[in-house]
Design a protein around this motif. Structure first.
Motif, short mmCIF file in Angstrom:
data_model
loop_
_atom_site.label_atom_id
_atom_site.label_comp_id
_atom_site.label_asym_id
_atom_site.label_seq_id
_atom_site.Cartn_x
_atom_site.Cartn_y
_atom_site.Cartn_z
N ARG B 51 39.10 50.36 43.71
CA ARG B 51 40.46 49.86 43.55
C ARG B 51 40.40 48.35 43.34
O ARG B 51 39.43 47.69 43.73
CB ARG B 51 41.29 50.17 44.81
N SER B 52 41.47 47.82 42.81
CA SER B 52 41.45 46.40 42.45
C SER B 52 41.49 45.47 43.66
O SER B 52 41.29 44.26 43.52
CB SER B 52 42.63 46.07 41.53
N ASN B 53 41.72 46.02 44.85
CA ASN B 53 41.70 45.16 46.05
C ASN B 53 40.28 45.00 46.61
O ASN B 53 40.08 44.41 47.67
CB ASN B 53 42.63 45.72 47.13
N MET B 54 39.31 45.53 45.87
CA MET B 54 37.90 45.40 46.26
C MET B 54 37.14 44.78 45.11
O MET B 54 37.57 44.88 43.95
CB MET B 54 37.29 46.77 46.57
N ASP B 55 35.99 44.15 45.40
CA ASP B 55 35.17 43.66 44.30
C ASP B 55 33.80 44.33 44.27
O ASP B 55 33.02 44.14 43.33
CB ASP B 55 35.02 42.13 44.33
N LYS B 56 33.54 45.16 45.26
CA LYS B 56 32.25 45.86 45.28
C LYS B 56 32.41 47.14 46.08
O LYS B 56 33.13 47.19 47.08
CB LYS B 56 31.21 44.96 45.96
#
Lengths: 118, 111
Positions: B51-56
């Motif tokens: 999801r876009s609230n994570m970067d990895k």
């Protein structure tokens, strides 16, 4: 146990014929899709049904008509087949969360139906 | 318009090496991304999503990295095996009910 199944796996037919591809999912999902994959492997959505109602209808000739008799089935009927319809057609299903209609869940794909129009 | 693309059409790696498959997307409204693997004659199989609230996000031998600043997504496969040979697709949801797929990268694993 097959999650998303399609029949037939291969379909060879003459130009101008009418044919159907069937899809069934036993995952209890509320949304089903049809995709077309061309010879360059590009996957493009054609239709999507949520609880038997059409929610996505991309720019597809009206010779293509999806039908969803119930949540677990989404069939694709193609009239007056043309050479350019030759492709692999994939059915998929997912569970769409909430009321926004936006999908945050993976789509499960069937094995595909390779359609060859001669 | 929506455009999800991959930087390289084919990636060839030695068995045991790590693989990195890249993907660029153009719809800044997309908030969900998936990587699929498609073996010859089969349908796409889910690998990992983010999801876009994570970067990895990490899975078993796979890691997905998301850089929203430059709209870039990558899939890292550790210790690549012959069974990893397939076409890999990234897809974005465009904040809609449909997935938009990239063109696919063929991963070839050399023994």
């Amino acid at each position: 146990d097959t999650a998303v199944s399609q029949t037939p796996k291969y379909l060879v037919t003459q130009m101008g014929n009418d044919k159907s591809i069937k899809c069934e999912q036993n995952l209890g999902h509320d949304t089903m899709y049809w995709y077309k994959q061309d010879s360059k492997k590009f996957l493009k959505i054609m239709f999507s049904y949520n609880n038997k109602e059409l929610i996505i209808n991309e720019t597809v000739p009206n010779r293509f008509s999806p039908k969803s008799p119930d949540k677990a089935h989404l069939n694709l009927h193609i009239n007056s087949l043309e050479l350019g319809d030759s492709a692999v057609y994939f059915c998929a299903s997912s569970q769409v969360s909430g009321t926004s209609g936006v999908s945050y869940n993976e789509q499960f794909f069937g094995p595909g139906t390779r359609l060859t129009v001669l | 318009g929506e455009n999800v693309g991959l930087h390289l059409p084919t990636l060839s790696v030695q068995e045991g090496d790590n693989s990195i498959i890249n993907c660029a997307y153009s719809n800044s409204a997309s908030d969900y991304f998936i990587w699929y693997k498609q073996e010859s004659g089969k349908g796409p199989q889910f690998i990992i999503d983010i999801r876009s609230n994570m970067d990895k996000r990490q899975g078993q031998r796979v890691t997905v990295l998301l850089n929203k600043t430059v709209k870039h997504l990558s899939l890292q496969i550790a210790a690549t095996q012959p069974g990893d040979s397939a076409v890999y697709f990234c897809a974005e949801n465009g904040n809609t009910g449909k997935l938009i797929f990239g063109q696919g990268t063929t991963l070839q694993v050399k023994p």
